[in-house]
Design a protein around this motif. Structure first.
Motif, PDB file in Angstrom:
ATOM      1  N   THR A  94      82.204  97.521  12.387  1.00 42.77           N
ATOM      2  CA  THR A  94      81.140  97.672  11.382  1.00 42.77           C
ATOM      3  C   THR A  94      81.303  98.936  10.557  1.00 42.77           C
ATOM      4  O   THR A  94      80.697  99.055   9.477  1.00 42.77           O
ATOM      5  N   VAL A 128      82.765 102.588   5.566  1.00 44.02           N
ATOM      6  CA  VAL A 128      81.671 103.564   5.571  1.00 44.02           C
ATOM      7  C   VAL A 128      82.242 104.953   5.288  1.00 44.02           C
ATOM      8  O   VAL A 128      83.260 105.351   5.857  1.00 44.02           O
ATOM      9  N   SER A 164      74.148  91.667   4.711  1.00 45.83           N
ATOM     10  CA  SER A 164      74.266  91.349   6.133  1.00 45.83           C
ATOM     11  C   SER A 164      72.896  91.509   6.773  1.00 45.83           C
ATOM     12  O   SER A 164      72.018  92.173   6.228  1.00 45.83           O
ATOM     13  N   HIS A 210      70.275  94.459   5.696  1.00 51.44           N
ATOM     14  CA  HIS A 210      70.751  95.822   5.466  1.00 51.44           C
ATOM     15  C   HIS A 210      72.121  95.966   6.138  1.00 51.44           C
ATOM     16  O   HIS A 210      72.684  94.998   6.637  1.00 51.44           O
ATOM     17  N   SER A 211      72.621  97.175   6.207  1.00 55.76           N
ATOM     18  CA  SER A 211      73.956  97.449   6.739  1.00 55.76           C
ATOM     19  C   SER A 211      73.997  97.369   8.263  1.00 55.76           C
ATOM     20  O   SER A 211      73.212  98.045   8.938  1.00 55.76           O
ATOM     21  N   THR A 212      74.932  96.595   8.788  1.00 55.77           N
ATOM     22  CA  THR A 212      75.068  96.500  10.244  1.00 55.77           C
ATOM     23  C   THR A 212      75.568  97.809  10.857  1.00 55.77           C
ATOM     24  O   THR A 212      75.272  98.106  12.021  1.00 55.77           O
ATOM     25  N   TRP A 213      76.304  98.624  10.102  1.00 56.43           N
ATOM     26  CA  TRP A 213      76.815  99.876  10.662  1.00 56.43           C
ATOM     27  C   TRP A 213      75.681 100.840  10.994  1.00 56.43           C
ATOM     28  O   TRP A 213      75.836 101.705  11.871  1.00 56.43           O
ATOM     29  N   MET A 248      72.248 101.917   3.126  1.00 56.53           N
ATOM     30  CA  MET A 248      71.915 100.746   3.938  1.00 56.53           C
ATOM     31  C   MET A 248      72.008  99.432   3.172  1.00 56.53           C
ATOM     32  O   MET A 248      71.824  98.367   3.761  1.00 56.53           O
ATOM     33  N   ALA A 281      73.437  96.196   1.828  1.00 54.22           N
ATOM     34  CA  ALA A 281      74.566  95.330   2.178  1.00 54.22           C
ATOM     35  C   ALA A 281      74.083  93.893   2.297  1.00 54.22           C
ATOM     36  O   ALA A 281      72.892  93.631   2.479  1.00 54.22           O
ATOM     37  N   THR A 320      77.219  88.487   8.836  1.00 55.78           N
ATOM     38  CA  THR A 320      77.737  88.921   7.543  1.00 55.78           C
ATOM     39  C   THR A 320      78.618  87.831   6.954  1.00 55.78           C
ATOM     40  O   THR A 320      79.580  87.411   7.601  1.00 55.78           O
TER      41      THR A 320
END
Length: 323
Positions: A265, A269, A207, A236-239, A203, A205, A145
């Motif tokens: 992460t 959120v 990253s 997409h989102s790492t979380w 999702m 992002a 990221t």
């Protein structure tokens, strides 16, 4: 036995080609890279793809972790070819075994990775193992990221979130055949479809995510962990990967919710976004679990998907207060 049925032996799921069944040209290339004939071949017990995967050591002590697949293992062949492209482009901060060589023949791909000193995690997971794996992912996510230019140059990009993560919407619309649900989710298809509908926005992002982050795609050492199998990376989102990883932790009896919100992460959120991810993950796993077995892929795959889907459903139901 867990609350969701027999646990999958993640360190012993593989049904693999053996050293003796590899074509001579493949064995010769591995031998050349090692600098001598193999003295020890230790097959990897985990994994679902069916390709050859083993720690191979020569008499000199030189070691490589080797993956190989041919057209008779097309699922593994495609995955290994993608991994050969992605692994060298990973930033140095990503704790992943590094690719030492790749040989792509007409019908075969052979990869040799550094042989790190660790083991495959298994259920039940020790809290120490869980912490090491989550720390490894935090380190990787920070290095990914914003999305690294070298990966973007390979064509890694955001992709449309397809019906695989919108199974409940498909059932509600009559385009997806219903699959068995645990009692807490019965009669809630429309409600879950509404929760699931924001998955693309959740999702989004800048990253790069692993998109297949599970304990069985990690190696645990004495004081660190490594992340393997970088085949499906997307922007997409790492979380979302953190939530995917913690499905197994929840099924294993750990406090997945607490672990999620403590993870770096999860910063920024919203609780509703986690519910959206869990709804999508539940639908994906439960929907896939009723499909026919895939030839030359581990017979444990569908059991893994069913167990994971039930664990994800239970995590979602607890968060929503569904009994």
């Amino acid at each position: 036995m867990s609350r969701f049925g027999p646990t999958v032996p993640y360190d012993a799921t593989a049904v693999r080609a053996t050293w003796e069944t590899l074509p001579q040209i493949v064995r010769e290339r591995i031998t050349a890279e090692l600098g001598g004939e193999p003295a020890d071949v230790r097959m990897a017990g985990g994994g679902f793809s069916g390709g050859f995967a083993a720690r191979v050591r020569a008499e000199s002590g030189a070691e490589l972790f080797v993956k190989a697949a041919g057209r008779d293992r097309s699922f593994a062949l495609d995955a290994y070819r993608q991994e050969a492209r992605v692994n060298p482009a990973l930033p140095q901060g990503v704790p992943a075994p590094r690719l030492e060589f790749a040989a792509d023949f007409e019908d075969w791909i052979v990869l040799g990775f550094e042989a790190v000193d660790g083991r495959a995690p298994a259920l039940p997971m020790a809290p120490r193992d869980l912490d090491l794996m989550l720390d490894a992912w935090a380190q990787a996510a920070a290095a990914l990221t914003p999305a690294p230019q070298e990966l973007l140059d390979l064509g890694v990009s955001p992709r449309h979130i397809d019906g695989n993560l919108r199974q409940f919407a498909g059932i509600a619309a009559g385009t997806v055949e219903p699959f068995p649900l645990p009692p807490a989710l019965e009669g809630r298809i429309d409600e879950i479809a509404e929760i699931e509908q924001d998955i693309e926005a959740a999702m989004t992002a800048d990253s790069v995510m692993h998109f297949d982050l599970r304990p069985d795609n990690m190696i645990v050492g004495a004081d660190r962990a490594w992340i393997c199998d970088w085949n499906w990376v997307q922007v997409h989102s790492t979380w979302f990967d953190t939530a995917c990883f913690l499905i197994a932790a929840h099924g294993d009896g750990h406090d997945a919710d607490g672990l999620f919100w403590k993870h770096p992460t999860a910063d920024g959120v919203a609780p509703e976004q986690l519910d959206t991810a869990l709804a999508s993950i539940t639908g994906y796993y439960l929907g896939r679990s009723v499909e026919d077995p895939i030839p030359d892929v581990s017979p444990y795959l569908r059991a893994h998907q069913r167990w994971s889907g039930l664990a994800a459903a239970d995590w979602l139901a607890r968060r929503r207060g569904w009994s």
